[in-house]
Design an enzyme around this catalytic site. Structure first.
Site, mmCIF file in Angstrom:
data_model
loop_
_atom_site.group_PDB
_atom_site.id
_atom_site.type_symbol
_atom_site.label_atom_id
_atom_site.label_comp_id
_atom_site.label_asym_id
_atom_site.label_seq_id
_atom_site.Cartn_x
_atom_site.Cartn_y
_atom_site.Cartn_z
ATOM 1 N N ASP A 159 0.839 -1.207 0.000
ATOM 2 C CA ASP A 159 0.000 0.000 0.000
ATOM 3 C C ASP A 159 0.876 1.261 0.000
ATOM 4 O OD1 ASP A 159 -2.470 -1.619 0.466
ATOM 5 O OD2 ASP A 159 -1.404 -2.083 2.312
ATOM 6 N N HIS A 187 -4.680 -3.420 6.274
ATOM 7 C CA HIS A 187 -4.472 -3.645 4.832
ATOM 8 C C HIS A 187 -5.833 -4.021 4.253
ATOM 9 C CE1 HIS A 187 -2.964 -4.958 1.004
ATOM 10 N NE2 HIS A 187 -3.366 -6.196 1.199
HETATM 11 N N1 LIG Z 1 -0.697 -8.237 2.322
HETATM 12 C C1 LIG Z 1 -0.691 -7.972 1.026
HETATM 13 O O1 LIG Z 1 -0.402 -6.833 0.617
HETATM 14 C C2 LIG Z 1 -1.017 -9.042 0.014
HETATM 15 C C3 LIG Z 1 -0.809 -8.792 -1.344
HETATM 16 C C4 LIG Z 1 -1.128 -9.778 -2.278
HETATM 17 C C5 LIG Z 1 -1.651 -10.991 -1.858
HETATM 18 N N2 LIG Z 1 -1.831 -11.209 -0.537
HETATM 19 C C6 LIG Z 1 -2.354 -12.490 -0.047
HETATM 20 O O2 LIG Z 1 -1.318 -13.478 -0.108
HETATM 21 C C7 LIG Z 1 -1.919 -14.774 -0.118
HETATM 22 C C8 LIG Z 1 -1.263 -15.660 -1.168
HETATM 23 O O3 LIG Z 1 -1.488 -15.146 -2.455
HETATM 24 P P1 LIG Z 1 -0.992 -15.946 -3.763
HETATM 25 O O4 LIG Z 1 -1.319 -15.074 -4.915
HETATM 26 O O5 LIG Z 1 0.383 -16.440 -3.593
HETATM 27 O O6 LIG Z 1 -2.019 -17.156 -3.737
HETATM 28 P P2 LIG Z 1 -1.886 -18.590 -4.464
HETATM 29 O O7 LIG Z 1 -3.231 -19.221 -4.399
HETATM 30 O O8 LIG Z 1 -1.207 -18.452 -5.779
HETATM 31 O O9 LIG Z 1 -0.883 -19.380 -3.523
HETATM 32 C C9 LIG Z 1 -1.180 -19.648 -2.213
HETATM 33 C C10 LIG Z 1 -0.417 -20.892 -1.827
HETATM 34 O O10 LIG Z 1 -0.631 -21.114 -0.445
HETATM 35 C C11 LIG Z 1 -0.718 -22.504 -0.250
HETATM 36 N N3 LIG Z 1 -1.372 -22.773 1.034
HETATM 37 C C12 LIG Z 1 -2.688 -22.738 1.339
HETATM 38 N N4 LIG Z 1 -2.881 -23.076 2.626
HETATM 39 C C13 LIG Z 1 -1.653 -23.313 3.147
HETATM 40 C C14 LIG Z 1 -1.193 -23.717 4.420
HETATM 41 N N5 LIG Z 1 -2.039 -23.961 5.417
HETATM 42 N N6 LIG Z 1 0.137 -23.873 4.613
HETATM 43 C C15 LIG Z 1 1.011 -23.651 3.602
HETATM 44 N N7 LIG Z 1 0.624 -23.286 2.367
HETATM 45 C C16 LIG Z 1 -0.679 -23.108 2.140
HETATM 46 C C17 LIG Z 1 -1.496 -23.017 -1.460
HETATM 47 O O11 LIG Z 1 -1.298 -24.400 -1.664
HETATM 48 C C18 LIG Z 1 -0.892 -22.143 -2.563
HETATM 49 O O12 LIG Z 1 0.218 -22.777 -3.182
HETATM 50 C C19 LIG Z 1 -3.420 -14.540 -0.335
HETATM 51 O O13 LIG Z 1 -4.086 -14.593 0.921
HETATM 52 C C20 LIG Z 1 -3.469 -13.106 -0.867
HETATM 53 O O14 LIG Z 1 -4.702 -12.481 -0.627
HETATM 54 C C21 LIG Z 1 -1.522 -10.267 0.405
HETATM 55 O O1 LIG Z 2 -6.388 -7.279 -2.858
HETATM 56 C C1 LIG Z 2 -6.084 -8.439 -2.602
HETATM 57 O O2 LIG Z 2 -6.916 -9.283 -2.237
HETATM 58 C C2 LIG Z 2 -4.649 -8.894 -2.755
HETATM 59 C C3 LIG Z 2 -3.711 -7.988 -2.030
HETATM 60 O O3 LIG Z 2 -4.062 -7.830 -0.679
HETATM 61 C C4 LIG Z 2 -3.525 -6.649 -2.694
HETATM 62 O O4 LIG Z 2 -3.622 -5.623 -2.019
HETATM 63 O O5 LIG Z 2 -3.232 -6.627 -3.904
#
Ligand SMILES: NC(=O)c1ccc[n+]([C@@H]2O[C@H](COP(=O)([O-])OP(=O)(O)OC[C@H]3O[C@@H](n4cnc5c(N)ncnc54)[C@H](O)[C@@H]3O)[C@@H](O)[C@H]2O)c1
Ligand SMILES: O=C(O)C[C@H](O)C(=O)O
Length: 329
Positions: A159, A187
């Protein structure tokens, strides 16, 4: 050569994981003289895909990558960790808010918090990326009995980077000229990107950008809704920029912050700025020369900003109350 440090990463076969691992292994995060071990943690069904990622890591022949563990066992995965990057969890789909994921993702963080406390180094720092990251971090921290609360962080750096980029574009400058950008609170769509204290080339943003209506309206809304806009455009949530922000956070917490500046990350409140103690809220943070960090205190909060901060903290309290069954005692 230094001794290797161990980085444990959950969700390592996912999209963010794929964008994270190779940069860590290459030395671009912890330095060209710092060997690393990667502990890659996934759920059982994703282990075959994780093996493919391990094969690719092997095929890079990174000089600094000493050992790789790929596992679904949390004790093995967090063993001796210096950093735990908790990414693994389900991302939201179009039309959802991040806290709609609490019911699905929240419970993941109880066992992970316990396993970090039992197996990682006592100095291990934990950064939660999986959404809703503030409250998932609260769950992990609350279950990590014996570990100091100030070693738990939730990511709002994406952000911050988004806000800097928007301000830079409006002012016609490069994003590196924007400093002192604090994201307050959650967030989520209630977060407050604080343009009042932000600076462009050392001058208050409000002096450089005279369009106060844009700052109070479109700017804040764009940053708050950026994740949703990316999901709409890409059909999947941000991954490369999220991984980049996670690594920016790790580096910002590992190196002293430039004089006069700060960075954004959610930490467990001790009551700073009137935020209820125990709430995992994003605030302005400085990393000190000895590697510890502090909240930048004493910023004057005007009525507009206070209203925004109150709203995002109210949402964090609601999220905390919704997961009280996952928080011991
Ligand atoms: N904080 C932020 O700014 C931010 C930004 C982008 C994404 N995210 C979050 O990050 C997370 C992951 O996103 P992504 O695009 O990599 O998703 P993705 O679906 O591509 O990958 C997630 C992975 O996590 C694994 N997983 C699920 N449960 C698990 C567990 N208990 N233990 C270990 N691994 C596990 C899945 O098998 C998968 O491989 C999501 O919750 C997304 O919303 C946060
Ligand atoms: O928006 C989402 O769900 C993914 C991530 O937290 C983001 O800010 O891009």
């Amino acid at each position: 050569m230094k001794d290797p440090i161990t980085i444990s990463i959950t969700g390592a076969a996912g999209n963010i994981g794929y964008a994270l691992l190779f940069r860590i292994a290459s030395g671009s995060v912890f330095g060209a003289d710092q060997p690393v071990n990667l502990h890659l943690i996934e759920i059982e069904p994703a282990l075959p895909a994780l093996q493919g990622v391990v094969m690719e890591l092997d095929d890079c022949a990174f000089p600094l990558l000493k050992n790789i563990v790929a596992t679904a066992d949390l004790a093995e995965g967090f063993k001796n960790a210096d950093w735990a990057l908790l990414v693994g969890s389900v991302p939201r789909k179009a039309g959802m808010e991040r806290n709609d994921l609490l019911g699905i993702n929240g419970k993941i963080f109880t066992g992970q918090g316990q396993a970090i406390a039992a197996n990682a180094k006592p100095t291990c720092k934990t950064l939660v990326v999986g959404n809703p990251c503030n409250t998932n971090c609260l769950i992990a921290m609350s279950n990590a009995t014996g570990l100091p609360k100030n070693q738990f962080f939730a990511m709002t750096r994406l952000d911050e980077n988004r806000a800097k980029s928007q301000l830079a574009a409006k002012a016609g400058v490069h994003s590196s000229q924007v400093t002192n950008l604090c994201i307050w609170g959650n967030h989520s769509a209630t977060q407050y990107p604080d343009f009042v204290h932000a600076k462009i080339d050392g001058k208050p943003v409000t002096e450089v950008i005279s369009d106060r209506e844009w700052l109070e309206g479109e700017f804040i809304a764009t940053v708050q809704q950026r994740g949703a806009a990316i999901i709409k455009a890409r059909g999947a949530s941000s991954a490369a920029s999220a991984a980049n922000a996670a690594l920016d956070t790790v580096m910002a917490l590992s190196t002293p912050t430039a004089e006069g500046d700060w960075h954004s990350v959610a930490i467990c409140s001790n009551g700073e700025y009137g935020i209820e103690p125990g709430i995992m809220a994003s605030m302005p943070i400085r990393t000190k020369a000895d590697g510890s960090w502090e909240v930048v205190e004493g910023l004057e909060i005007d009525d507009f900003s206070q209203g925004k901060i109150d709203a995002t903290i109210a949402e964090l309290k609601e999220e905390r109350d919704a997961v009280k069954d996952l928080i011991p005692g």
